[in-house]
Design an enzyme around this catalytic site. Structure first.
Site, PDB file in Angstrom:
ATOM      1  N   ALA A   1       0.855  -1.186   0.000  1.00 17.73           N
ATOM      2  CA  ALA A   1       0.000   0.000   0.000  1.00 17.73           C
ATOM      3  C   ALA A   1       0.891   1.236   0.000  1.00 17.73           C
ATOM      4  CB  ALA A   1      -0.939  -0.012   1.212  1.00 17.73           C
TER       5      ALA A   1
ATOM      6  N   PRO B   1      -4.098   8.986  -3.660  1.00 22.28           N
ATOM      7  CA  PRO B   1      -4.723   9.864  -4.664  1.00 22.28           C
ATOM      8  C   PRO B   1      -3.777  10.926  -5.223  1.00 22.28           C
ATOM      9  CG  PRO B   1      -6.266   9.457  -2.880  1.00 22.28           C
ATOM     10  CD  PRO B   1      -4.970   8.825  -2.464  1.00 22.28           C
TER      11      PRO B   1
ATOM     12  N   SER C   1       2.882   8.581  -9.518  1.00 19.78           N
ATOM     13  CA  SER C   1       4.228   8.668 -10.078  1.00 19.78           C
ATOM     14  C   SER C   1       5.162   9.402  -9.121  1.00 19.78           C
ATOM     15  CB  SER C   1       4.184   9.386 -11.427  1.00 19.78           C
ATOM     16  OG  SER C   1       3.447   8.637 -12.368  1.00 19.78           O
TER      17      SER C   1
ATOM     18  N   ILE D   1      -4.661  -0.376  -5.019  1.00 19.18           N
ATOM     19  CA  ILE D   1      -3.886  -1.395  -4.320  1.00 19.18           C
ATOM     20  C   ILE D   1      -4.327  -2.791  -4.747  1.00 19.18           C
ATOM     21  CG2 ILE D   1      -3.080  -2.209  -2.091  1.00 19.18           C
ATOM     22  CD1 ILE D   1      -2.320   0.728  -2.859  1.00 19.18           C
TER      23      ILE D   1
ATOM     24  N   GLN E   1       2.676 -12.522 -46.575  1.00 17.51           N
ATOM     25  CA  GLN E   1       3.896 -11.884 -46.096  1.00 17.51           C
ATOM     26  C   GLN E   1       3.638 -10.786 -45.071  1.00 17.51           C
ATOM     27  OE1 GLN E   1       5.866 -10.760 -49.762  1.00 17.51           O
ATOM     28  NE2 GLN E   1       7.146 -12.607 -49.706  1.00 17.51           N
TER      29      GLN E   1
ATOM     30  N   GLN F   1      -4.925  -7.851 -34.626  1.00 17.72           N
ATOM     31  CA  GLN F   1      -4.960  -7.639 -36.070  1.00 17.72           C
ATOM     32  C   GLN F   1      -4.885  -8.969 -36.829  1.00 17.72           C
ATOM     33  OE1 GLN F   1      -5.482  -4.585 -36.849  1.00 17.72           O
ATOM     34  NE2 GLN F   1      -5.394  -4.600 -39.082  1.00 17.72           N
TER      35      GLN F   1
ATOM     36  N   GLY G   1      -8.099 -10.692 -36.868  1.00 20.13           N
ATOM     37  CA  GLY G   1      -9.159 -10.026 -37.618  1.00 20.13           C
ATOM     38  C   GLY G   1     -10.364  -9.768 -36.734  1.00 20.13           C
TER      39      GLY G   1
ATOM     40  N   GLU H   1       3.450   0.417 -11.362  1.00 24.33           N
ATOM     41  CA  GLU H   1       4.858   0.298 -10.950  1.00 24.33           C
ATOM     42  C   GLU H   1       5.761   1.148 -11.830  1.00 24.33           C
ATOM     43  OE1 GLU H   1       6.241  -3.378  -9.537  1.00 24.33           O
ATOM     44  OE2 GLU H   1       4.220  -4.108  -9.085  1.00 24.33           O
TER      45      GLU H   1
ATOM     46  N   THR I   1       4.818   4.442 -14.677  1.00 23.40           N
ATOM     47  CA  THR I   1       4.354   4.554 -16.062  1.00 23.40           C
ATOM     48  C   THR I   1       5.558   4.528 -16.999  1.00 23.40           C
ATOM     49  OG1 THR I   1       4.497   6.966 -16.103  1.00 23.40           O
ATOM     50  CG2 THR I   1       2.419   6.002 -15.314  1.00 23.40           C
TER      51      THR I   1
END
Length: 387
Positions: free
Chosen positions: A123, A127, A131, A156, A279, A336, A339, A364, A366
């Site tokens: 913990a 707020p 970072s 947490i 390819q 992708q 599809g 952990e 950015t």
């Protein structure tokens, strides 16, 4: 450092079998229910998966850094809920005790964490302290042989089901930044309160919530290492190891997604031939495979360096940054390659994996914080060489 190759290979084989035979068949069930069946949790306990990085003296496997990341890459070739259930005990939930706990503290909590009887979590985030981790506002006021904690922690992992919390709080009201922070072990029964699990983009089955401390009384004996004001140093030890662990946990899902995509494109035919023969599809396969290889190589080398006792602060940050971003690129390519089926949860698990792995680039540290950290450390090395 691999201590016993045969023993490690047996563990890796067991993990592969568990992921393939026990976990993959229930991934959709876990995603829909938002929880892991108790029978599966009990099986993880019996197998010792909760104690991978806890020292053998306290009932764990005592895996080295290299052994841990190799195991993590196998375990994480599954929906993220699996590794999250055991991951806090093998990482941030126990590592503060492993790194800085007193012998009495280790003996009190680590054996039960290794057995999975207790689930731990870290913990730290608040707020206004994400970072900027040093902006911790949770207060711990000394009253006799106890501390009284007040504040809120946010985002947490495993908080709704955790039994023990490694909590970073400010014990010196006159300090700012990293000074005056202390690490505590707080048991659920001490008076803390966890919020309802968040509704999240992905990672269903891995509960995350706020943690509220309202005049929560914690014995002074629960200060990790019984040293006030050392909390920031402790948490950085935790994060430096965990960033390698998390980088490995980002690489496993990429491996799994690529395998699913190659199987799909090898089966599916368009214009009279397998999609995998085109390819442009092969180009995506080549990019995925190359980036996975690069991430794995970085992580294993950094883990070996840590086992040799070298400073891996820069390497760990680079591994976490590259592996998390790599996993996001692999996820996008794999959708992708599937599809339309990659977008529909009824047709493939790729849709779920795509959502699950998006968080890797946020928690952990950015990607942007790691870019700043990498540049700062690289420039520091450059300046030292120039002198």
């Amino acid at each position: 450092m691999i201590r016993d190759t045969a023993r490690l290979n047996a563990l890796l084989d067991d993990i592969r079998a568990f992921v393939r035979d026990r976990w993959h068949p229930i991934e959709d069930q876990v995603d829909r229910a938002g929880e892991i069946p108790q029978a599966v949790v009990d099986e993880l306990r019996r197998k010792g998966y909760f104690g991978w990085s806890i020292p053998e003296a306290y009932g764990g496997l005592g895996l080295t850094s290299e052994e841990l990341v190799l195991c993590a890459m196998e375990l994480s070739q599954a929906s993220v809920a699996l590794r999250a259930r055991v991951g806090t005990n093998t990482g941030i939930g126990s590592e503060a005790l492993v790194a800085d706990g007193t012998p009495a503290q280790k003996e009190r909590w680590l054996p039960r964490m290794a057995r999975g009887e207790l689930t731990g979590c870290l913990a730290l985030t608040e707020p206004d302290a994400g970072s900027e981790a040093t902006n911790v506002q949770t207060r711990a006021r000394r009253e006799g042989d106890h501390y009284v904690l007040n504040g809120v922690k946010r985002f947490i992992t495993n908080a709704p089901l955790a039994d023990v919390f490694t909590v970073i709080a400010r014990t010196d009201a006159g300090t700012t930044g990293s000074a005056g922070l202390t690490a505590f072990i707080v048991e659920r029964g001490a008076g803390l309160r966890t919020g309802e699990p968040y509704r999240k983009m992905g990672q269903s089955g891995s509960p995350v919530s706020d943690v509220h401390f309202e005049d929560c009384r914690v014995p002074a004996a629960n200060v990790i290492g019984e040293r006030e004001g050392e909390g920031f140093r402790t948490v950085m030890k935790v994060l430096n190891k965990q960033r390698l662990h998390l980088a490995a946990l980002c690489t496993g899902p990429a491996m799994r997604m690529l395998e699913l995509a190659m199987a799909h494109t090898s089966r599916r035919e368009q214009f009279g031939q397998a999609v995998a023969s085109f390819q442009l599809v092969q180009g995506m396969i080549a990019d995925c495979r190359t980036e996975i290889f690069a991430a794995r190589s970085m992580i294993v080398e950094a883990a070996r360096a840590r086992d040799r006792g070298e400073d891996v602060v820069l390497a760990a940050s680079m591994c976490k940054y590259f592996a998390s971003e790599m996993c996001g690129r692999v996820a996008d390519r794999c959708v992708q390659m599937f599809g339309g089926s990659g977008y529909i949860a009824d047709f493939s698990p790729i849709e779920r994996y795509y959502r699950d792995v998006r968080l890797f680039r946020l928690y952990e540290g950015t990607s942007q914080i790691h870019q700043l950290n990498i540049a700062k450390l690289a420039l520091r090395e450059h300046e030292a060489r120039a002198r």
